[in-house]
Design a protein around this motif. Structure first.
Motif, short mmCIF file in Angstrom:
data_model
loop_
_atom_site.label_atom_id
_atom_site.label_comp_id
_atom_site.label_asym_id
_atom_site.label_seq_id
_atom_site.Cartn_x
_atom_site.Cartn_y
_atom_site.Cartn_z
N MET A 1 0.80 -1.21 0.00
CA MET A 1 0.00 0.00 0.00
C MET A 1 0.83 1.27 0.00
SD MET A 1 -2.94 -1.36 2.64
CE MET A 1 -3.15 0.25 3.31
N GLY A 2 2.11 1.18 0.26
CA GLY A 2 2.96 2.36 0.25
C GLY A 2 2.82 3.22 1.49
N MET A 3 2.37 2.62 2.58
CA MET A 3 2.23 3.37 3.83
C MET A 3 3.11 2.73 4.89
SD MET A 3 -1.85 4.22 4.10
CE MET A 3 -2.22 2.64 4.78
N ASP A 4 3.66 3.55 5.74
CA ASP A 4 4.38 3.03 6.88
C ASP A 4 3.38 2.51 7.89
OD1 ASP A 4 6.86 3.77 5.86
OD2 ASP A 4 6.72 5.78 6.73
N GLU A 5 3.81 1.55 8.71
CA GLU A 5 2.90 0.94 9.68
C GLU A 5 2.27 1.98 10.60
OE1 GLU A 5 2.97 -2.48 13.12
OE2 GLU A 5 4.47 -2.51 11.53
N ASP A 6 3.02 3.03 10.97
CA ASP A 6 2.46 4.03 11.88
C ASP A 6 1.38 4.89 11.21
OD1 ASP A 6 4.23 5.41 10.25
OD2 ASP A 6 5.10 6.59 11.87
N GLU A 7 1.24 4.79 9.89
CA GLU A 7 0.19 5.53 9.20
C GLU A 7 -1.12 4.74 9.15
OE1 GLU A 7 2.72 6.12 5.64
OE2 GLU A 7 1.92 8.15 5.73
N TRP A 8 -1.06 3.45 9.41
CA TRP A 8 -2.26 2.62 9.37
C TRP A 8 -3.11 2.93 10.58
CZ3 TRP A 8 0.17 -2.83 8.37
CH2 TRP A 8 0.82 -2.82 7.14
N THR A 9 -4.38 3.08 10.37
CA THR A 9 -5.28 3.29 11.50
C THR A 9 -6.40 2.28 11.39
OG1 THR A 9 -6.53 4.96 10.26
CG2 THR A 9 -4.79 5.75 11.72
N TYR A 10 -6.53 1.49 12.40
CA TYR A 10 -7.59 0.50 12.46
C TYR A 10 -8.42 0.77 13.70
CZ TYR A 10 -4.90 -2.23 9.09
OH TYR A 10 -4.23 -2.65 8.00
N GLY A 11 -9.66 0.52 13.60
CA GLY A 11 -10.53 0.67 14.74
C GLY A 11 -11.62 -0.37 14.70
N VAL A 12 -12.47 -0.33 15.68
CA VAL A 12 -13.55 -1.28 15.81
C VAL A 12 -14.45 -1.26 14.58
CG1 VAL A 12 -15.64 -1.78 17.14
CG2 VAL A 12 -13.50 -1.25 18.31
N ASP A 13 -14.65 -0.09 13.97
CA ASP A 13 -15.55 0.02 12.83
C ASP A 13 -14.88 -0.29 11.49
OD1 ASP A 13 -17.84 0.70 14.31
OD2 ASP A 13 -17.13 2.75 14.50
N ASP A 14 -13.60 -0.60 11.48
CA ASP A 14 -12.90 -0.95 10.25
C ASP A 14 -13.14 -2.42 9.95
OD1 ASP A 14 -11.84 1.58 9.77
OD2 ASP A 14 -10.15 1.18 11.10
N VAL A 15 -14.35 -2.70 9.48
CA VAL A 15 -14.76 -4.07 9.19
C VAL A 15 -15.47 -4.07 7.84
CG1 VAL A 15 -16.89 -3.79 10.52
CG2 VAL A 15 -16.00 -6.07 10.09
N ASN A 16 -15.23 -5.12 7.06
CA ASN A 16 -15.83 -5.23 5.74
C ASN A 16 -16.51 -6.58 5.58
OD1 ASN A 16 -14.79 -2.76 4.32
ND2 ASN A 16 -12.87 -3.68 4.98
N GLN A 17 -17.70 -6.55 5.00
CA GLN A 17 -18.35 -7.81 4.65
C GLN A 17 -17.75 -8.23 3.31
OE1 GLN A 17 -22.62 -7.82 4.24
NE2 GLN A 17 -22.69 -10.02 4.55
N ILE A 18 -17.06 -9.37 3.30
CA ILE A 18 -16.38 -9.80 2.08
C ILE A 18 -17.18 -10.84 1.31
CG2 ILE A 18 -14.08 -9.19 2.88
CD1 ILE A 18 -13.64 -12.14 3.58
N TYR A 19 -18.17 -11.40 1.94
CA TYR A 19 -19.06 -12.39 1.33
C TYR A 19 -20.23 -12.53 2.30
CZ TYR A 19 -19.98 -16.42 -1.73
OH TYR A 19 -20.51 -17.27 -2.65
#
Length: 114
Positions: free
Chosen positions: A17-35
């Motif tokens: 993705m071209g981002m450093d790990e410290d740029e990644w932001t994940y939270g409880v709402d970072d969820v995707n229905q994949i199927y």
């Protein structure tokens, strides 16, 4: 449930993705229905009882040796002891992971993969 698409997916996931790990932001709402009945998220979601309930999650597939059954007895867990190492052979966990998902969905479950 027929999850043949998981078995036929191209293993090449593309460029980083071209981002450093410290740029990644994940939270409880970072969820995707994949199927239908399958969600993917970071670990934060798997540790949020409120979010798991909201999504109707019944099964949790954890891909990492650092994870535990955070809500033991309340969900069905499968923990694949995958180490966070670029040399880790992830394919060794595919068969068990796919079976866990198929069994869960076949019994009316909803799976969170993280």
């Amino acid at each position: 449930a027929d999850l043949h698409y998981l078995k036929e997916m191209d293993p090449d996931l593309g460029e980083p993705m071209g981002m450093d790990e410290d740029e990644w932001t994940y939270g409880v709402d970072d969820v995707n229905q994949i199927y239908p009945n399958i969600y993917h998220s970071a670990y934060h979601t798997a540790e949020s009882k409120e979010k798991l309930t909201e999504l109707g999650i019944t099964h949790i597939l954890s891909m990492g040796d650092e994870f535990t059954e955070h809500f033991k007895g309340e969900y069905t867990y499968k923990i694949c002891p995958l180490s966070d190492d670029e040399d880790q052979d992830v394919q060794q966990f595919f068969r068990d992971g796919i079976k866990f998902i198929e069994d869960a969905i076949g019994n009316g479950g909803v799976v969170l993969v993280h």
